[in-house]
Design a protein around this motif. Structure first.
Motif, PDB file in Angstrom:
ATOM      1  N   ILE A  22       0.638  -1.314  -0.116  1.00 17.70           N
ATOM      2  CA  ILE A  22       0.033  -0.087  -0.146  1.00 17.70           C
ATOM      3  C   ILE A  22       0.723   1.125   0.165  1.00 17.70           C
ATOM      4  CG2 ILE A  22      -1.536   1.353   1.679  1.00 17.70           C
ATOM      5  CD1 ILE A  22      -3.049  -0.929   2.096  1.00 17.70           C
ATOM      6  N   LEU A  23       0.655   2.046  -0.963  1.00 19.67           N
ATOM      7  CA  LEU A  23       1.296   3.391  -0.906  1.00 19.67           C
ATOM      8  C   LEU A  23       0.318   4.527  -0.756  1.00 19.67           C
ATOM      9  CD1 LEU A  23       3.939   4.989  -1.468  1.00 19.67           C
ATOM     10  CD2 LEU A  23       3.439   4.712  -4.019  1.00 19.67           C
ATOM     11  N   THR A  24       0.651   5.366   0.224  1.00 16.93           N
ATOM     12  CA  THR A  24      -0.372   6.541   0.337  1.00 16.93           C
ATOM     13  C   THR A  24       0.439   7.752   0.854  1.00 16.93           C
ATOM     14  OG1 THR A  24      -2.079   7.003   1.856  1.00 16.93           O
ATOM     15  CG2 THR A  24      -0.067   6.092   3.044  1.00 16.93           C
ATOM     16  N   ALA A  71       6.017  12.113  -9.450  1.00 18.82           N
ATOM     17  CA  ALA A  71       7.477  11.611  -9.278  1.00 18.82           C
ATOM     18  C   ALA A  71       8.049  10.962  -7.969  1.00 18.82           C
ATOM     19  CB  ALA A  71       8.667  12.825  -9.474  1.00 18.82           C
ATOM     20  N   MET A  72       7.329  11.312  -6.916  1.00 21.61           N
ATOM     21  CA  MET A  72       7.668  10.800  -5.689  1.00 21.61           C
ATOM     22  C   MET A  72       7.006   9.484  -5.388  1.00 21.61           C
ATOM     23  SD  MET A  72       6.865  13.959  -3.208  1.00 21.61           S
ATOM     24  CE  MET A  72       7.228  13.262  -1.683  1.00 21.61           C
ATOM     25  N   LEU A  73       5.739   9.459  -6.148  1.00 24.01           N
ATOM     26  CA  LEU A  73       5.017   8.089  -6.244  1.00 24.01           C
ATOM     27  C   LEU A  73       5.667   7.017  -7.019  1.00 24.01           C
ATOM     28  CD1 LEU A  73       1.298   9.286  -6.447  1.00 24.01           C
ATOM     29  CD2 LEU A  73       2.177   8.091  -4.561  1.00 24.01           C
ATOM     30  N   VAL A  74       6.254   7.453  -8.144  1.00 24.90           N
ATOM     31  CA  VAL A  74       6.854   6.520  -9.037  1.00 24.90           C
ATOM     32  C   VAL A  74       8.245   6.043  -8.420  1.00 24.90           C
ATOM     33  CG1 VAL A  74       8.156   6.332 -11.257  1.00 24.90           C
ATOM     34  CG2 VAL A  74       6.047   7.317 -11.285  1.00 24.90           C
ATOM     35  N   GLU A  75       8.938   7.001  -7.588  1.00 23.68           N
ATOM     36  CA  GLU A  75      10.225   6.405  -6.850  1.00 23.68           C
ATOM     37  C   GLU A  75       9.910   5.429  -5.875  1.00 23.68           C
ATOM     38  OE1 GLU A  75      13.907   8.493  -4.298  1.00 23.68           O
ATOM     39  OE2 GLU A  75      12.355   9.581  -5.199  1.00 23.68           O
ATOM     40  N   ALA A  76       8.758   5.748  -5.178  1.00 25.58           N
ATOM     41  CA  ALA A  76       8.621   4.668  -4.057  1.00 25.58           C
ATOM     42  C   ALA A  76       7.744   3.422  -4.557  1.00 25.58           C
ATOM     43  CB  ALA A  76       7.187   5.335  -3.177  1.00 25.58           C
ATOM     44  N   LEU A 113       0.398   6.680 -14.068  1.00 24.32           N
ATOM     45  CA  LEU A 113       1.609   6.327 -13.526  1.00 24.32           C
ATOM     46  C   LEU A 113       2.093   4.827 -14.064  1.00 24.32           C
ATOM     47  CD1 LEU A 113       1.742   7.433  -9.925  1.00 24.32           C
ATOM     48  CD2 LEU A 113       2.368   8.677 -11.811  1.00 24.32           C
ATOM     49  N   GLN A 114       0.957   4.204 -14.399  1.00 22.58           N
ATOM     50  CA  GLN A 114       1.267   2.642 -14.984  1.00 22.58           C
ATOM     51  C   GLN A 114       2.226   2.601 -16.054  1.00 22.58           C
ATOM     52  OE1 GLN A 114      -0.320  -0.445 -13.388  1.00 22.58           O
ATOM     53  NE2 GLN A 114       1.787  -0.583 -13.978  1.00 22.58           N
ATOM     54  N   PRO A 115       2.546   3.483 -16.980  1.00 21.38           N
ATOM     55  CA  PRO A 115       3.387   3.388 -18.094  1.00 21.38           C
ATOM     56  C   PRO A 115       4.919   3.434 -17.396  1.00 21.38           C
ATOM     57  CG  PRO A 115       1.864   4.855 -18.791  1.00 21.38           C
ATOM     58  CD  PRO A 115       1.384   4.643 -17.368  1.00 21.38           C
TER      59      PRO A 115
END
Length: 255
Positions: A124-126, A168-173, A198-200
């Motif tokens: 889970i990412l929040t 950008a922060m979400l992709v890194e996480a 973000l999926q791609p």
């Protein structure tokens, strides 16, 4: 095209997307995500509470929002075929499920259950502190399937103001979580629809709670399962209260 003589026109399935906070922009994001996921014959209706916190981030706000959400749902009882709680804490889920005469699905619950069918473990990412999500996963009985719960240092308000930075922060996480999970649940109503963006850029499947909940709601409605008439989820009957809205008080009385 006209239907054949003697055949009534089929009524569209109606799914209520019920926000639990009072930020209209979040309701709109959830409704947009729901319409993207819905089948052609499904009508999506959005609802925002008339009172309560702007954004739910604390236990106190979550408790206040529970009343606001139940009040909102009561006003739609009997008018919709299913309810999706557009709040990532699955606020008031058990109470709403007992009270409403139709299926009720929590968005995070839906994403986590869907993730269990994609691999052994999910993450889970929040946004912000993730403690309440760890507890939510436990309440849903899925702790053994959850590989990680992580929050990035950003708020829902940040996401609305500067979505590119938060993305950008979400992709890194997400990439960091790939060592501990087979899919990632994006937890946060303000993140509704972010999975498609973000999926791609992600190496793991991303799950949006609203989209998952819509497909599960369509399935449950199609199964035509009855409402329990016994047990802890049977509708309330004969309960009296003061100071509540007329629709909510009526549901507690079983009217």
């Amino acid at each position: 095209m006209r239907g054949r003589p003697g055949h009534a026109k089929l009524r569209r399935m109606r799914i209520l997307i019920a926000n639990a906070n009072t930020t209209d922009a979040i309701t709109e994001a959830c409704v947009t995500a729901a319409r993207h996921a819905a089948a052609p014959g499904t009508a999506i209706i959005g609802a925002t509470p008339a009172f309560g916190p702007r954004v739910i981030s604390t236990r106190a706000e979550n408790a206040i929002a529970s009343h606001a959400l139940l009040d909102t749902l009561a006003a739609h009882a009997g008018q919709v075929d299913a309810v999706i709680l557009a709040v990532s804490h699955d606020t008031a889920l058990e109470a709403a499920r007992q009270m409403m005469p139709c299926p009720v699905i929590g968005m995070t619950e839906a994403a986590c259950l869907t993730a269990c069918m994609l691999g052994g473990r999910f993450a889970i990412l929040t946004l912000g502190d993730a403690t309440m999500y760890e507890e939510l996963v436990a309440r849903h009985g899925l702790s053994a399937r959850c590989g990680a719960v992580h929050g990035i240092p950003a708020t829902p308000q940040d996401t609305l103001r500067d979505p590119a930075r938060v993305q950008a922060m979400l992709v890194e996480a997400i990439e960091a979580l790939s060592r501990r999970a087979d899919s990632v649940v994006l937890a946060g109503a303000v993140l509704a629809g972010m999975d498609r963006i973000l999926q791609p850029r992600a190496s793991l499947p991303l799950l949006d709670g609203i989209s998952c909940a819509v497909k599960l709601a369509e399935t449950l409605v199609g199964m035509k399962l009855p409402k329990p008439s016994a047990g802890s989820y049977a509708p309330p009957r004969g309960r009296e209260a003061i100071g509540l809205s007329v629709p909510l008080a009526s549901l507690l009385r079983g009217e």
